[in-house]
Scaffold this motif. Sequence first.
Motif, PDB file in Angstrom:
ATOM      1  N   THR A  23       0.816  -1.193   0.094  1.00  0.00           N
ATOM      2  CA  THR A  23      -0.116   0.082   0.052  1.00  0.00           C
ATOM      3  C   THR A  23       1.074   1.291  -0.264  1.00  0.00           C
ATOM      4  O   THR A  23       0.489   2.073  -0.774  1.00  0.00           O
ATOM      5  N   LEU A  24       2.002   1.214   0.838  1.00  0.00           N
ATOM      6  CA  LEU A  24       2.942   2.396   0.784  1.00  0.00           C
ATOM      7  C   LEU A  24       3.438   2.578  -0.522  1.00  0.00           C
ATOM      8  O   LEU A  24       3.598   3.901  -0.831  1.00  0.00           O
ATOM      9  N   GLU A  25       4.000   1.514  -1.233  1.00  0.00           N
ATOM     10  CA  GLU A  25       4.649   1.667  -2.515  1.00  0.00           C
ATOM     11  C   GLU A  25       3.534   2.472  -3.428  1.00  0.00           C
ATOM     12  O   GLU A  25       4.025   3.293  -4.354  1.00  0.00           O
ATOM     13  N   LYS A  26       2.084   2.123  -3.407  1.00  0.00           N
ATOM     14  CA  LYS A  26       1.262   2.746  -4.246  1.00  0.00           C
ATOM     15  C   LYS A  26       1.089   3.955  -4.089  1.00  0.00           C
ATOM     16  O   LYS A  26       1.126   4.916  -4.754  1.00  0.00           O
ATOM     17  N   GLU A  27       1.107   4.502  -2.593  1.00  0.00           N
ATOM     18  CA  GLU A  27       1.036   5.714  -2.168  1.00  0.00           C
ATOM     19  C   GLU A  27       2.155   6.582  -2.748  1.00  0.00           C
ATOM     20  O   GLU A  27       1.850   7.863  -2.940  1.00  0.00           O
ATOM     21  N   ILE A  28       3.312   6.232  -2.533  1.00  0.00           N
ATOM     22  CA  ILE A  28       4.412   6.756  -2.892  1.00  0.00           C
ATOM     23  C   ILE A  28       4.617   7.147  -4.585  1.00  0.00           C
ATOM     24  O   ILE A  28       4.687   8.176  -5.005  1.00  0.00           O
ATOM     25  N   GLU A  29       3.932   6.249  -5.246  1.00  0.00           N
ATOM     26  CA  GLU A  29       3.855   6.481  -6.671  1.00  0.00           C
ATOM     27  C   GLU A  29       2.949   7.315  -7.035  1.00  0.00           C
ATOM     28  O   GLU A  29       3.003   8.258  -8.034  1.00  0.00           O
ATOM     29  N   GLU A  30       1.784   7.654  -6.507  1.00  0.00           N
ATOM     30  CA  GLU A  30       0.685   8.517  -6.523  1.00  0.00           C
ATOM     31  C   GLU A  30       1.276  10.001  -6.169  1.00  0.00           C
ATOM     32  O   GLU A  30       0.938  10.905  -6.847  1.00  0.00           O
ATOM     33  N   ALA A  31       1.899   9.933  -5.034  1.00  0.00           N
ATOM     34  CA  ALA A  31       2.424  11.279  -4.638  1.00  0.00           C
ATOM     35  C   ALA A  31       3.429  11.786  -5.650  1.00  0.00           C
ATOM     36  O   ALA A  31       3.396  12.867  -5.782  1.00  0.00           O
ATOM     37  N   GLU A  32       4.309  10.963  -6.291  1.00  0.00           N
ATOM     38  CA  GLU A  32       5.205  11.387  -6.968  1.00  0.00           C
ATOM     39  C   GLU A  32       4.830  11.798  -8.489  1.00  0.00           C
ATOM     40  O   GLU A  32       5.404  12.623  -8.984  1.00  0.00           O
ATOM     41  N   ALA A  33       3.643  11.332  -8.588  1.00  0.00           N
ATOM     42  CA  ALA A  33       2.731  11.893  -9.881  1.00  0.00           C
ATOM     43  C   ALA A  33       2.265  13.328  -9.681  1.00  0.00           C
ATOM     44  O   ALA A  33       1.918  14.122 -11.083  1.00  0.00           O
ATOM     45  N   LYS A  35       2.154  17.103  -9.604  1.00  0.00           N
ATOM     46  CA  LYS A  35       2.888  18.291 -10.178  1.00  0.00           C
ATOM     47  C   LYS A  35       3.162  19.373  -9.164  1.00  0.00           C
ATOM     48  O   LYS A  35       2.340  20.129  -8.629  1.00  0.00           O
ATOM     49  N   ALA A  36       4.559  19.845  -9.294  1.00  0.00           N
ATOM     50  CA  ALA A  36       4.912  20.918  -8.388  1.00  0.00           C
ATOM     51  C   ALA A  36       4.310  22.207  -8.734  1.00  0.00           C
ATOM     52  O   ALA A  36       4.150  23.106  -8.018  1.00  0.00           O
ATOM     53  N   ALA A  37       4.135  22.384 -10.021  1.00  0.00           N
ATOM     54  CA  ALA A  37       3.520  23.725 -10.595  1.00  0.00           C
ATOM     55  C   ALA A  37       2.245  23.981 -10.046  1.00  0.00           C
ATOM     56  O   ALA A  37       1.728  25.291  -9.945  1.00  0.00           O
ATOM     57  N   ASP A  38       1.540  22.921  -9.667  1.00  0.00           N
ATOM     58  CA  ASP A  38       0.043  23.196  -9.061  1.00  0.00           C
ATOM     59  C   ASP A  38       0.150  23.707  -7.614  1.00  0.00           C
ATOM     60  O   ASP A  38      -1.059  24.174  -7.281  1.00  0.00           O
ATOM     61  N   TYR A  39       1.140  23.706  -6.864  1.00  0.00           N
ATOM     62  CA  TYR A  39       0.950  23.838  -5.770  1.00  0.00           C
ATOM     63  C   TYR A  39       2.363  24.707  -5.282  1.00  0.00           C
ATOM     64  O   TYR A  39       3.269  25.046  -5.647  1.00  0.00           O
ATOM     65  N   THR A  40       1.864  25.270  -3.843  1.00  0.00           N
ATOM     66  CA  THR A  40       2.721  26.126  -3.159  1.00  0.00           C
ATOM     67  C   THR A  40       4.343  25.499  -2.979  1.00  0.00           C
ATOM     68  O   THR A  40       4.228  24.317  -2.748  1.00  0.00           O
ATOM     69  N   LYS A  41       5.400  26.173  -2.928  1.00  0.00           N
ATOM     70  CA  LYS A  41       6.631  25.697  -2.759  1.00  0.00           C
ATOM     71  C   LYS A  41       6.746  24.902  -1.414  1.00  0.00           C
ATOM     72  O   LYS A  41       7.132  23.829  -1.524  1.00  0.00           O
ATOM     73  N   GLU A  42       6.331  25.790  -0.433  1.00  0.00           N
ATOM     74  CA  GLU A  42       6.364  25.146   0.650  1.00  0.00           C
ATOM     75  C   GLU A  42       5.741  23.578   1.036  1.00  0.00           C
ATOM     76  O   GLU A  42       6.196  22.801   1.592  1.00  0.00           O
ATOM     77  N   SER A  43       4.348  23.666   0.757  1.00  0.00           N
ATOM     78  CA  SER A  43       3.544  22.570   0.541  1.00  0.00           C
ATOM     79  C   SER A  43       4.076  21.398  -0.104  1.00  0.00           C
ATOM     80  O   SER A  43       4.024  20.248   0.358  1.00  0.00           O
ATOM     81  N   TYR A  44       4.732  21.792  -1.343  1.00  0.00           N
ATOM     82  CA  TYR A  44       5.271  20.745  -2.160  1.00  0.00           C
ATOM     83  C   TYR A  44       6.574  20.148  -1.522  1.00  0.00           C
ATOM     84  O   TYR A  44       6.822  19.035  -1.669  1.00  0.00           O
ATOM     85  N   ARG A  45       7.141  21.216  -0.987  1.00  0.00           N
ATOM     86  CA  ARG A  45       8.412  20.740  -0.288  1.00  0.00           C
ATOM     87  C   ARG A  45       8.240  19.719   0.874  1.00  0.00           C
ATOM     88  O   ARG A  45       8.971  18.781   0.936  1.00  0.00           O
ATOM     89  N   ASN A  46       6.959  19.999   1.644  1.00  0.00           N
ATOM     90  CA  ASN A  46       6.819  19.138   2.629  1.00  0.00           C
ATOM     91  C   ASN A  46       6.602  17.805   2.121  1.00  0.00           C
ATOM     92  O   ASN A  46       6.680  16.495   2.622  1.00  0.00           O
ATOM     93  N   LEU A  47       5.578  17.650   0.953  1.00  0.00           N
ATOM     94  CA  LEU A  47       5.193  16.528   0.320  1.00  0.00           C
ATOM     95  C   LEU A  47       6.336  15.549  -0.137  1.00  0.00           C
ATOM     96  O   LEU A  47       6.651  14.500   0.131  1.00  0.00           O
ATOM     97  N   GLN A  48       7.640  16.369  -0.680  1.00  0.00           N
ATOM     98  CA  GLN A  48       8.918  15.674  -1.048  1.00  0.00           C
ATOM     99  C   GLN A  48       9.474  15.032   0.108  1.00  0.00           C
ATOM    100  O   GLN A  48      10.038  13.734   0.005  1.00  0.00           O
ATOM    101  N   ALA A  49       9.434  15.697   1.141  1.00  0.00           N
ATOM    102  CA  ALA A  49      10.305  15.107   2.408  1.00  0.00           C
ATOM    103  C   ALA A  49       9.471  13.988   2.838  1.00  0.00           C
ATOM    104  O   ALA A  49      10.155  13.087   3.289  1.00  0.00           O
ATOM    105  N   ALA A  50       8.122  14.002   2.848  1.00  0.00           N
ATOM    106  CA  ALA A  50       7.249  12.933   3.275  1.00  0.00           C
ATOM    107  C   ALA A  50       7.681  11.713   2.183  1.00  0.00           C
ATOM    108  O   ALA A  50       7.536  10.544   2.794  1.00  0.00           O
ATOM    109  N   ILE A  51       7.642  11.864   1.110  1.00  0.00           N
ATOM    110  CA  ILE A  51       7.871  10.877  -0.081  1.00  0.00           C
ATOM    111  C   ILE A  51       9.336  10.318   0.381  1.00  0.00           C
ATOM    112  O   ILE A  51       9.653   9.034   0.532  1.00  0.00           O
ATOM    113  N   LYS A  52      10.461  11.048   0.685  1.00  0.00           N
ATOM    114  CA  LYS A  52      11.655  10.568   0.874  1.00  0.00           C
ATOM    115  C   LYS A  52      11.836   9.831   2.169  1.00  0.00           C
ATOM    116  O   LYS A  52      12.266   8.620   2.229  1.00  0.00           O
TER     117      LYS A  52
END
Length: 280
Positions: A23-33, A35-52
């Motif tokens: 399930t975690l593998e699926k969620e990571i794949e979905e999160a990586e899809a 797009k950064a351009a659609d969201y604020t830098k800070e919230s997208y940066r937090n997402l990238q940290a969570a993915i890592k």
Amino acid sequence: MRNDVKIINLDFSDCVKLEKTQTLEKEIEEAEAIKAADYTKESYRNLQAAIKTAKSSLIWAQTQEEIELALKDLDTAVKALKRNNMTSETSVPKAPAGVKAASAAYNKVKISWSKVSGATGYEVLQYNNSTKKYGRAALVKGTAYIKSGLKTGTKYSFRIRAYKTTGGKTVYSPYSKTVSAKPVLAKVRNVKAKNKTKRSAAITWKRVAGANGYKVYRSTKKKGKYRAVKTLKSGRTVKFTNKKLKKGKRYYYKVRAYRNIGKKKVYGKSSIARSVKIRK
């Protein structure tokens, strides 16, 4: 040459951990899809940290709890994403809530959700085990969808997102939580047991859609152990006569339907017990 075969026995906790890992593998794949351009830098940066962190958990996590924590943190980061100034936050619908999935028939699953204010409609996405990705199953205006043509006993996963169309432009909400369900055969109903002929019990029931056959079970106690006494290999056969019974004794019967999937039999739930006393 000698071939050494290593046998690995997984206990229940290992199986649960494996399922959570998938399930975690699926969620990571979905999160990586996303797009950064659609969201604020800070919230997208937090997402990238969570993915890592989630990816690290896939490698180093030792327990089910660690995997579940990574899933929770990733889900929180996705929900916390904020649209950038290019798209007004007020124009973006909220992610659908109250999403549920349940069997609707032996080959159908019903997905339902709560209405999203301001939404034009909803996109239903289904997970594809071959591509390991979600694909569009349907676009609907209401708050429910029935997916047909499915295989009995197989788990299917879905998620929903709302969309809003204004001035020829369509914007989508974040995805809902993922829900899963298996199409199952209906429970056998209208079971009747009668002593019509000498030392026998005539069992009848209502036909179950999609059934390839039925199994009849018998017990001498309502809550006792039931033993299979007959397997009927036709979904059209809805009766069975159990012979050579003991006069004066009471017998209890249950029936359940099955469907052939490949070389396996996938069973529905057993009927309620019906009893008959052998008087003849």
